[in-house]
Design an enzyme around this catalytic site. Structure first.
Site, PDB file in Angstrom:
ATOM      1  CB  CYS A 115      -0.963   0.004   1.182  1.00 50.50           C
ATOM      2  SG  CYS A 115      -2.172  -1.328   1.081  1.00 50.50           S
ATOM      3  CG  HIS A 247      -3.063   3.773   1.869  1.00 44.50           C
ATOM      4  ND1 HIS A 247      -3.553   3.343   0.669  1.00 44.50           N
ATOM      5  CD2 HIS A 247      -3.111   2.697   2.700  1.00 44.50           C
ATOM      6  CE1 HIS A 247      -3.892   2.063   0.767  1.00 44.50           C
ATOM      7  NE2 HIS A 247      -3.638   1.652   1.991  1.00 44.50           N
ATOM      8  CG  ASN A 277      -6.482  -0.579   1.144  1.00 42.72           C
ATOM      9  OD1 ASN A 277      -5.815  -0.142   0.198  1.00 42.72           O
ATOM     10  ND2 ASN A 277      -5.951  -1.012   2.272  1.00 42.72           N
TER      11      ASN A 277
HETATM   12  C1  LIG Z   1      -9.771  -4.978  10.012  1.00 45.16           C
HETATM   13  C2  LIG Z   1     -10.474  -4.108  11.034  1.00 45.16           C
HETATM   14  C3  LIG Z   1     -11.549  -3.263  10.348  1.00 45.16           C
HETATM   15  C4  LIG Z   1     -11.141  -5.027  12.062  1.00 45.16           C
HETATM   16  O1  LIG Z   1     -11.722  -4.275  13.085  1.00 45.16           O
HETATM   17  P1  LIG Z   1     -11.479  -4.685  14.613  1.00 45.16           P
HETATM   18  O2  LIG Z   1     -12.306  -3.787  15.418  1.00 45.16           O
HETATM   19  O3  LIG Z   1      -9.997  -4.680  14.848  1.00 45.16           O
HETATM   20  O4  LIG Z   1     -12.095  -6.138  14.642  1.00 45.16           O
HETATM   21  P2  LIG Z   1     -11.422  -7.536  14.999  1.00 45.16           P
HETATM   22  O5  LIG Z   1     -10.530  -7.976  13.894  1.00 45.16           O
HETATM   23  O6  LIG Z   1     -10.816  -7.454  16.361  1.00 45.16           O
HETATM   24  O7  LIG Z   1     -12.708  -8.422  15.034  1.00 45.16           O
HETATM   25  C5  LIG Z   1     -13.765  -8.153  15.919  1.00 45.16           C
HETATM   26  C6  LIG Z   1     -14.864  -9.146  15.627  1.00 45.16           C
HETATM   27  O8  LIG Z   1     -15.451  -8.861  14.338  1.00 45.16           O
HETATM   28  C7  LIG Z   1     -15.478 -10.054  13.558  1.00 45.16           C
HETATM   29  N1  LIG Z   1     -15.345  -9.682  12.146  1.00 45.16           N
HETATM   30  C8  LIG Z   1     -14.228  -9.585  11.416  1.00 45.16           C
HETATM   31  N2  LIG Z   1     -14.548  -9.217  10.157  1.00 45.16           N
HETATM   32  C9  LIG Z   1     -15.888  -9.088  10.113  1.00 45.16           C
HETATM   33  C10 LIG Z   1     -16.797  -8.733   9.103  1.00 45.16           C
HETATM   34  N3  LIG Z   1     -16.406  -8.411   7.842  1.00 45.16           N
HETATM   35  N4  LIG Z   1     -18.105  -8.689   9.411  1.00 45.16           N
HETATM   36  C11 LIG Z   1     -18.554  -8.981  10.649  1.00 45.16           C
HETATM   37  N5  LIG Z   1     -17.730  -9.330  11.648  1.00 45.16           N
HETATM   38  C12 LIG Z   1     -16.413  -9.385  11.387  1.00 45.16           C
HETATM   39  C13 LIG Z   1     -14.308 -10.860  14.062  1.00 45.16           C
HETATM   40  O9  LIG Z   1     -14.491 -12.230  13.760  1.00 45.16           O
HETATM   41  C14 LIG Z   1     -14.370 -10.580  15.541  1.00 45.16           C
HETATM   42  O10 LIG Z   1     -15.371 -11.381  16.103  1.00 45.16           O
HETATM   43  P3  LIG Z   1     -15.122 -12.087  17.524  1.00 45.16           P
HETATM   44  O11 LIG Z   1     -14.910 -10.956  18.473  1.00 45.16           O
HETATM   45  O12 LIG Z   1     -16.401 -12.840  17.703  1.00 45.16           O
HETATM   46  O13 LIG Z   1     -13.904 -12.928  17.335  1.00 45.16           O
HETATM   47  C15 LIG Z   1      -9.467  -3.179  11.762  1.00 45.16           C
HETATM   48  O14 LIG Z   1      -8.609  -3.939  12.573  1.00 45.16           O
HETATM   49  C16 LIG Z   1      -8.651  -2.380  10.795  1.00 45.16           C
HETATM   50  O15 LIG Z   1      -9.154  -1.495  10.149  1.00 45.16           O
HETATM   51  N6  LIG Z   1      -7.315  -2.642  10.724  1.00 45.16           N
HETATM   52  C17 LIG Z   1      -6.452  -1.999   9.812  1.00 45.16           C
HETATM   53  C18 LIG Z   1      -6.534  -2.702   8.516  1.00 45.16           C
HETATM   54  C19 LIG Z   1      -5.905  -1.936   7.415  1.00 45.16           C
HETATM   55  O16 LIG Z   1      -6.062  -0.762   7.309  1.00 45.16           O
HETATM   56  N7  LIG Z   1      -5.200  -2.661   6.556  1.00 45.16           N
HETATM   57  C20 LIG Z   1      -4.607  -2.164   5.407  1.00 45.16           C
HETATM   58  C21 LIG Z   1      -3.424  -1.349   5.756  1.00 45.16           C
HETATM   59  S1  LIG Z   1      -2.676  -0.869   4.281  1.00 45.16           S
END
Ligand SMILES: CC(C)(COP(=O)(O)OP(=O)(O)OC[C@H]1O[C@@H](n2cnc3c(N)ncnc32)[C@H](O)[C@@H]1OP(=O)(O)O)[C@@H](O)C(=O)NCCC(=O)NCCS
Length: 320
Positions: A115, A247, A277
């Site tokens: 990215c 980004h 993204n």
């Molecule tokens: C990916 C992201 C949105 C997840 O949000 P989060 O609040 O950290 O959520 P978690 O990964 O801890 O998951 C929380 C719960 O949601 C669930 N979950 C994950 N994806 C899901 C989806 N698409 N829909 C519904 N539930 C989902 C998980 O299974 C978890 O459930 P559990 O608590 O029962 O295990 C967040 O971590 C994020 O934005 N990270 C940065 C990613 C990024 O920008 N990447 C690219 C960088 S270039």
């Protein structure tokens, strides 16, 4: 003083616009529009059609950038493409785009920094233009992440989209242009955002794996540091910034960066809601959006920042 001036920007997005609800239906995902929008700010993404590729989308974005710049393909003597999803291992996607545009002069190659790829590619282009290796470059970010997503992993597949963006960068005398670029990498974090498998190991394209929470933890601190590094290098303050073009990974990260810089929301270019993204394509697509809306004015200070797989992160500061 010779500087690399960003003359224009163009973009291309595939015609298939997929809402969160449609994505859930299409891939049988246990998710919801509400979850995706709350966590990421994403409402929809564009997905490439079977006949489309990184090079076909990159060439389309480049054509728009050239047209907006009033620059003929014959003036281009460097094509640099940032991508993690090239058409094939070789030749570089850049040479396919070069051929599609009818460019026959100079050189063409790809850069991979996930990215952060566009910021890396722009930095390389800037150094090469100022050193006299080329006069007028196309710097392109183009991605088909839909081909490397695990469509059974709801934690990652809902966050990405396909598309391409391009800028024309020309070596010019004057005050306008790229003031500095700042690149970083820390390979000890390679496993928190990576592609499992690939042409040199499993033979296939591989699948994206992401520890979302881990990535999130690094984002704001590393981006803040690399933005401050850019300001310090140029003797500027946060309030001097006219526009932030971040980004487009997640609206929560974008909002946090806008607040740190004290920028009103209308000075932060946001496309993540519509594009999701698009990795290396996200910044040039956002620039194309802003240029299309005639947002940047001569003299404006435009700050780009990105973080991505590697980990890699970086910034670029330009006077419009
Ligand atoms: C990916 C992201 C949105 C997840 O949000 P989060 O609040 O950290 O959520 P978690 O990964 O801890 O998951 C929380 C719960 O949601 C669930 N979950 C994950 N994806 C899901 C989806 N698409 N829909 C519904 N539930 C989902 C998980 O299974 C978890 O459930 P559990 O608590 O029962 O295990 C967040 O971590 C994020 O934005 N990270 C940065 C990613 C990024 O920008 N990447 C690219 C960088 S270039």
């Amino acid at each position: 003083m010779i500087r690399s001036r960003i003359v224009s920007a163009g973009g291309y997005l595939p015609a298939d616009v997929v809402s969160n609800d449609e994505l859930a239906r299409r891939y049988g995902l246990d998710t919801s529009d509400e979850w995706i929008r709350e966590r990421s700010g994403i409402s929809q993404r564009h997905l490439a059609a079977p006949g489309e590729s990184c090079s076909s989308m990159g060439a389309a974005a480049a054509r728009q950038a050239l047209e907006r710049a009033g620059v003929a393909a014959g003036e281009i003597d460097a094509v640099i493409v940032a991508t993690a999803t090239p058409d094939s291992s070789f030749p570089a996607t850049a040479v396919r785009i070069q051929a599609a545009l009818g460019v026959t002069r100079g050189f063409a190659f790809d850069v991979t920094a996930a990215c952060t790829g566009f910021v890396y590619a722009l930095s390389v282009a800037d150094a090469m233009l100022r050193a006299g290796h080329a006069r007028c470059a196309l710097v392109i970010g183009a991605e088909t992440y839909s081909r490397i997503l695990d469509w059974t992993d709801r934690g990652s597949c809902v966050l990405f989209g396909d598309g391409a963006g391009a800028v024309v960068v020309r070596a010019e005398e004057g005050e306008a242009g790229i003031l500095s670029t700042h690149l970083h990498a820390d390979g000890s974090y390679a496993d928190i955002l990576h592609v499992e498998g690939g042409p040199g190991t499993t033979g296939g394209a591989g699948l994206l794996r992401m520890a979302g929470r881990e990535v999130f933890k690094h984002a704001v601190t590393k981006l803040t540091a690399v933005v401050d590094e850019a300001l310090l290098a140029n003797g500027l303050r946060r309030e001097d910034i006219s526009w932030l073009v971040p980004h487009q990974a997640n609206i929560r990260i974008i909002d946090a960066m806008g607040k740190k810089l004290g920028l009103p929301p209308e000075r932060v270019v946001v496309t993540v809601d519509r594009h999701a993204n698009t990795s290396a394509a996200s910044i040039p697509l956002a620039m194309a959006d802003a240029v299309g809306a005639e947002k940047f004015r001569p003299g404006d200070l435009v700050l780009l920042e990105a973080i991505g797989g590697g980990l890699t992160w970086g910034s670029a500061l330009a006077r419009w």
